[in-house]
Design a protein around this motif. Structure first.
Motif, PDB file in Angstrom:
ATOM      1  N   LEU A 183       0.817  -1.155  -0.014  1.00  0.00           N
ATOM      2  CA  LEU A 183      -0.021  -0.116   0.001  1.00  0.00           C
ATOM      3  C   LEU A 183       0.870   1.060  -0.047  1.00  0.00           C
ATOM      4  CD1 LEU A 183      -3.159  -0.775   2.570  1.00  0.00           C
ATOM      5  CD2 LEU A 183      -3.058  -0.440  -0.062  1.00  0.00           C
ATOM      6  N   GLN A 184       1.976   1.256   0.491  1.00  0.00           N
ATOM      7  CA  GLN A 184       2.933   2.420   0.656  1.00  0.00           C
ATOM      8  C   GLN A 184       3.911   2.503  -0.890  1.00  0.00           C
ATOM      9  OE1 GLN A 184       4.939   2.897   4.590  1.00  0.00           O
ATOM     10  NE2 GLN A 184       3.644   1.138   5.207  1.00  0.00           N
ATOM     11  N   ASN A 185       3.525   1.451  -1.756  1.00  0.00           N
ATOM     12  CA  ASN A 185       4.370   1.389  -2.953  1.00  0.00           C
ATOM     13  C   ASN A 185       5.749   0.800  -2.621  1.00  0.00           C
ATOM     14  OD1 ASN A 185       2.311   2.426  -4.557  1.00  0.00           O
ATOM     15  ND2 ASN A 185       3.110   4.487  -4.245  1.00  0.00           N
ATOM     16  N   GLY A 186       5.718   0.104  -1.518  1.00  0.00           N
ATOM     17  CA  GLY A 186       7.109  -0.857  -1.071  1.00  0.00           C
ATOM     18  C   GLY A 186       7.266  -1.802  -1.991  1.00  0.00           C
ATOM     19  N   LYS A 187       8.455  -2.421  -1.919  1.00  0.00           N
ATOM     20  CA  LYS A 187       8.784  -3.633  -2.442  1.00  0.00           C
ATOM     21  C   LYS A 187       8.902  -4.949  -1.283  1.00  0.00           C
ATOM     22  CE  LYS A 187      12.238  -3.501  -5.561  1.00  0.00           C
ATOM     23  NZ  LYS A 187      13.285  -3.246  -6.200  1.00  0.00           N
ATOM     24  N   ILE A 188       8.648  -5.980  -1.648  1.00  0.00           N
ATOM     25  CA  ILE A 188       8.627  -6.962  -0.846  1.00  0.00           C
ATOM     26  C   ILE A 188       9.111  -8.396  -1.415  1.00  0.00           C
ATOM     27  CG2 ILE A 188       6.589  -6.255   0.483  1.00  0.00           C
ATOM     28  CD1 ILE A 188       4.948  -8.367  -0.946  1.00  0.00           C
TER      29      ILE A 188
END
Length: 237
Positions: A183-188
């Motif tokens: 949702l925070q435009n992060g990468k996982i």
């Protein structure tokens, strides 16, 4: 050298496990790839957990704690741990030690390129019923979140603290940490880690709250995704 990594350890009635937690995390600190400290979050335990936590923290300068007035649940304990972290990276492990602290180094290898790295429990040592209920719950969650994660319940994660502190708080949060980073435009990313049987203490989740809880929380997630505010500052004056 200042601390770079905080391991959050939620505790609820785990008096039989805490000495082993002290031993295993002390061993890990000595081989950690980042300068590491440990933060216990006592979630209103009714046994001798708090006394043991205070004894451990007195004897080990790399250990500290916060303690709730009453039991608030795992999601609250994790969130409190994130919010009381002052290092650039924060991790999370359960106090039953069904995952291995040394596997944090596997996750830390990848964290520069990602914002959350989570373990996937390989060759799980849980009962058939527990494994099956978790598999079903993960399938339900993936259908709603499209996060691509196979095992968000794995209690071994590393997150960049700036992302962890921006995760909205709600009960059931611990099942949705990867989705909250997206949702925070992060990468996982997910990485296989070791898994072991529970040696002492009692499991805090049963079949029904592994199945009904995630299903209900998925609808909460969809509402949050629709309402979530995400912005980046381009310039300051």
């Amino acid at each position: 050298m200042s601390y770079q990594f905080t391991i959050v350890v939620p505790v609820y009635n785990e008096e039989d496990n805490l000495k082993r937690v002290e031993e295993e995390l002390t061993k890990y600190i000595n081989i950690a790839s980042k300068k590491t400290k440990v933060l216990f979050v006592n979630d209103g335990s009714k046994d001798k957990s708090q006394d043991l936590i205070e004894e451990i923290c007195t004897n080990n300068p790399d250990f500290t704690f916060i303690s709730f007035e009453k039991n608030c649940g795992l999601s609250a304990a994790i969130t409190a741990g994130f919010n009381n972290t002052d290092t650039e990276l924060v991790g999370y492990i359960d106090s039953d030690l069904q995952t291995a602290p040394e596997d944090f180094n596997l996750l830390l290898k990848e964290i520069n390129e990602y914002d959350l790295v989570t373990g996937v429990r390989a060759n799980r040592k849980d009962s058939f019923v527990k494994n099956m209920s978790s598999t079903i719950a993960n399938g339900i969650r993936r259908t709603f979140t499209h996060d691509g994660m196979d095992d968000t319940g794995c209690p071994l994660k590393v997150i960049k603290t700036e992302y962890a502190k921006n995760i909205p708080m709600f009960k059931g949060l611990h099942r949705f940490l990867p989705a909250m980073i997206l949702l925070q435009n992060g990468k996982i990313k997910q990485i296989p880690v070791q898994h072991f049987p529970r040696i002492a203490g009692e499991a805090k989740f049963g079949v029904w709250n592994r199945l009904l809880g995630p299903l209900m929380d998925c609808f909460a997630y969809l509402w949050m995704k629709k309402k979530y505010v995400n912005y980046q500052i381009a310039k300051k004056g």
